[in-house]
Design a protein around this motif. Sequence first.
Motif, mmCIF file in Angstrom:
data_model
loop_
_atom_site.group_PDB
_atom_site.id
_atom_site.type_symbol
_atom_site.label_atom_id
_atom_site.label_comp_id
_atom_site.label_asym_id
_atom_site.label_seq_id
_atom_site.Cartn_x
_atom_site.Cartn_y
_atom_site.Cartn_z
ATOM 1 N N LEU A 79 0.861 -1.185 0.000
ATOM 2 C CA LEU A 79 0.000 0.000 0.000
ATOM 3 C C LEU A 79 0.896 1.233 0.000
ATOM 4 O O LEU A 79 1.738 1.390 0.895
ATOM 5 C CB LEU A 79 -0.896 0.020 1.241
ATOM 6 N N GLN A 80 0.722 2.092 -0.989
ATOM 7 C CA GLN A 80 1.532 3.292 -1.123
ATOM 8 C C GLN A 80 0.646 4.523 -0.890
ATOM 9 O O GLN A 80 -0.116 4.940 -1.760
ATOM 10 C CB GLN A 80 2.161 3.357 -2.520
ATOM 11 N N PHE A 81 0.725 5.081 0.311
ATOM 12 C CA PHE A 81 -0.073 6.274 0.646
ATOM 13 C C PHE A 81 0.632 7.533 0.148
ATOM 14 O O PHE A 81 1.789 7.774 0.492
ATOM 15 C CB PHE A 81 -0.258 6.374 2.152
ATOM 16 N N ARG A 108 8.245 4.265 -11.377
ATOM 17 C CA ARG A 108 9.646 4.055 -11.779
ATOM 18 C C ARG A 108 10.237 2.807 -11.135
ATOM 19 O O ARG A 108 11.056 2.101 -11.746
ATOM 20 C CB ARG A 108 10.504 5.260 -11.372
ATOM 21 N N PHE A 109 9.838 2.544 -9.878
ATOM 22 C CA PHE A 109 10.512 1.495 -9.112
ATOM 23 C C PHE A 109 9.652 0.274 -8.791
ATOM 24 O O PHE A 109 10.169 -0.726 -8.295
ATOM 25 C CB PHE A 109 11.055 2.084 -7.802
ATOM 26 N N MET A 110 8.361 0.317 -9.071
ATOM 27 C CA MET A 110 7.510 -0.807 -8.685
ATOM 28 C C MET A 110 7.831 -2.049 -9.509
ATOM 29 O O MET A 110 8.119 -1.967 -10.705
ATOM 30 C CB MET A 110 6.021 -0.433 -8.821
ATOM 31 N N THR A 111 7.754 -3.205 -8.854
ATOM 32 C CA THR A 111 8.028 -4.481 -9.529
ATOM 33 C C THR A 111 6.900 -5.482 -9.321
ATOM 34 O O THR A 111 6.996 -6.629 -9.751
ATOM 35 C CB THR A 111 9.343 -5.094 -8.996
ATOM 36 N N ASN A 112 5.842 -5.040 -8.642
ATOM 37 C CA ASN A 112 4.690 -5.905 -8.406
ATOM 38 C C ASN A 112 3.438 -5.040 -8.228
ATOM 39 O O ASN A 112 3.513 -3.810 -8.282
ATOM 40 C CB ASN A 112 4.908 -6.816 -7.188
ATOM 41 N N PHE A 113 2.302 -5.672 -7.981
ATOM 42 C CA PHE A 113 1.046 -4.954 -7.837
ATOM 43 C C PHE A 113 1.098 -4.000 -6.642
ATOM 44 O O PHE A 113 1.565 -4.353 -5.563
ATOM 45 C CB PHE A 113 -0.109 -5.946 -7.649
ATOM 46 N N LYS A 114 0.598 -2.787 -6.841
ATOM 47 C CA LYS A 114 0.568 -1.794 -5.779
ATOM 48 C C LYS A 114 -0.819 -1.160 -5.696
ATOM 49 O O LYS A 114 -1.498 -0.954 -6.704
ATOM 50 C CB LYS A 114 1.585 -0.666 -6.044
ATOM 51 N N VAL A 115 -1.211 -0.851 -4.476
ATOM 52 C CA VAL A 115 -2.410 -0.049 -4.245
ATOM 53 C C VAL A 115 -1.941 1.367 -3.933
ATOM 54 O O VAL A 115 -1.207 1.584 -2.955
ATOM 55 C CB VAL A 115 -3.250 -0.587 -3.070
ATOM 56 N N ILE A 116 -2.321 2.311 -4.770
ATOM 57 C CA ILE A 116 -1.928 3.712 -4.589
ATOM 58 C C ILE A 116 -3.073 4.422 -3.881
ATOM 59 O O ILE A 116 -4.191 4.479 -4.388
ATOM 60 C CB ILE A 116 -1.652 4.397 -5.940
ATOM 61 N N VAL A 117 -2.793 4.959 -2.716
ATOM 62 C CA VAL A 117 -3.833 5.574 -1.894
ATOM 63 C C VAL A 117 -3.627 7.087 -1.868
ATOM 64 O O VAL A 117 -2.650 7.578 -1.295
ATOM 65 C CB VAL A 117 -3.794 5.029 -0.451
ATOM 66 N N ASP A 118 -4.547 7.831 -2.476
ATOM 67 C CA ASP A 118 -4.497 9.288 -2.405
ATOM 68 C C ASP A 118 -5.032 9.727 -1.049
ATOM 69 O O ASP A 118 -6.244 9.769 -0.822
ATOM 70 C CB ASP A 118 -5.338 9.910 -3.528
ATOM 71 N N LYS A 119 -4.120 10.039 -0.134
ATOM 72 C CA LYS A 119 -4.498 10.528 1.199
ATOM 73 C C LYS A 119 -4.539 12.048 1.226
ATOM 74 O O LYS A 119 -5.277 12.643 2.018
ATOM 75 C CB LYS A 119 -3.494 10.010 2.238
ATOM 76 N N SER A 120 -3.745 12.662 0.379
ATOM 77 C CA SER A 120 -3.768 14.116 0.276
ATOM 78 C C SER A 120 -5.143 14.585 -0.180
ATOM 79 O O SER A 120 -5.874 13.855 -0.855
ATOM 80 C CB SER A 120 -2.714 14.598 -0.735
ATOM 81 N N ILE A 150 -6.806 4.568 -5.470
ATOM 82 C CA ILE A 150 -8.037 4.794 -4.721
ATOM 83 C C ILE A 150 -7.958 6.127 -3.982
ATOM 84 O O ILE A 150 -6.873 6.703 -3.812
ATOM 85 C CB ILE A 150 -8.325 3.658 -3.727
ATOM 86 N N SER A 151 -9.080 6.611 -3.534
ATOM 87 C CA SER A 151 -9.145 7.841 -2.742
ATOM 88 C C SER A 151 -9.543 7.496 -1.320
ATOM 89 O O SER A 151 -10.541 6.820 -1.088
ATOM 90 C CB SER A 151 -10.167 8.811 -3.347
ATOM 91 N N ASN A 152 -8.742 7.954 -0.377
ATOM 92 C CA ASN A 152 -9.006 7.725 1.050
ATOM 93 C C ASN A 152 -8.708 9.021 1.800
ATOM 94 O O ASN A 152 -7.709 9.142 2.488
ATOM 95 C CB ASN A 152 -8.141 6.572 1.559
ATOM 96 N N PRO A 153 -9.557 10.031 1.641
ATOM 97 C CA PRO A 153 -9.280 11.353 2.217
ATOM 98 C C PRO A 153 -9.185 11.321 3.740
ATOM 99 O O PRO A 153 -9.812 10.492 4.399
ATOM 100 C CB PRO A 153 -10.470 12.201 1.754
ATOM 101 N N GLU A 154 -8.368 12.231 4.266
ATOM 102 C CA GLU A 154 -8.226 12.325 5.719
ATOM 103 C C GLU A 154 -9.235 13.318 6.280
ATOM 104 O O GLU A 154 -9.619 14.282 5.620
ATOM 105 C CB GLU A 154 -6.790 12.737 6.088
#
Length: 467
Positions: A79-81, A108-120, A150-154
Amino acid sequence: MKVTVIGTGYVGLVTGACLAELGNEVFCLDVDKEKIATLNGGDVPIHEPGLGDIIARNVSARRLRFSTDVAASVAHGDLQFIAVGTPADEDGSADLQYVMSAARNIARFMTNFKVIVDKSTVPVGTAERVKGVMNEVLTARSVQHGFSVISNPEFLKEGAAIEDFMRPDRIVIGSDEDEYGEVAREQMKKLYKPFNRNHERTLYMDVRSAEFTKYAANAMLAARISFMNEIANLADRVGADVEAVRRGVGSDPRIGYDFLYAGCGYGGSCFPKDVKALIRTAEEVDYQLQILRSVEAVNEAQKKVLFEKVLKRFGHDLSGRRFGVWGLAFKPNTDDMREAPSRTLIKALVKKGATVVAYDPVATAEARRTLANDLTSDFGVDARLSFVTDKMDAVSDADALIIITEWKEFKSPDFDRLHSSLKQPVIFDGRNIYEPESMAELDIEYHGIGRSSRKVGATSSCIEEDE
């Protein structure tokens, strides 16, 4: 779970520390080497009650680490927040350069599946833009690693962020309905499981609606504040007490008491920026948000109300006048000076020739830096602004005390000492923390916001000027 949090600002640091507290392995990344060095040295670059203890505990347990190593951060977290800043651009829109930079680095650096979490806090459509720039980088690399944005606002309040994160009233998750979106949703469900044991707090929706929810929530709260400030200004003119009005209005369960306190305007990193960004979003689709334009205008004017009260009381030439200021941060329990009403007031006072002696329990260092920039940009810094480490030193031989931030230590001061320390017993209360009747009994001339000062605690000479 293995989590990466990109950005160690307010949101990123609280998010990373709290997720580590729940038992996750958290990698916090920042490109600011000095900030990372500070964190690795055991210090915390922001003031947030309880945050330092949580960070120290989880660093010691090896569940939390800080680094500038981008490749290592991408390799660490499934999980990449993304929790970087989204400051207001010149046109009021959210500046997404740091969000996009984070997205490119992940690709640039990922080598597998990632979940990108927009926390901003990001405008509607940002997830699609993040997806686009990541696909560009992956295509250039000639690789096809899957990912979902995905979007996960704070929804964190400065000064109470730990409590807000650990005991959320709601968790908003916006995801796509495709295969990758379903995987991302399950990952987030697993991450937030500890918060949903007693009852489900998570609201699932599409990505655009989740992005929009954060802006709508902040805009609503800002609107309540500006509405009440307008009511307070009218109360001043018609002889009503806005505190009595607030209690009467708030007792209606359809309205409630929250965010109905009149004052000298809202500030901070969220409300001003988010209202501007939402107005700009509307303009981009040829729609005018008339209410929010008024909310913004009312707030800018409200930041000048205390200064106007000072001018009415002391005249437009403040040369030789000395004012003690209590409170500099935009709200209690933080050192955040972004859009703080104190900046507007102090700048105006100094420009009119006054001397200002300011006190704040935690924000002095940040205020010194911020106000130096404010004053230099306009007319140069001089000896007419100084800072003290004791609140009573700020009022010594001052013509009046001006309260801007409602820190607890200001609520029950030694009024006898305050009375004798001031050159004349005058208080301008920008947060209505005192009662006019009590001030009158203490022979203190009191000017609140919407507290009808012409009726109570005002001398006859200032009645005509002030009202």
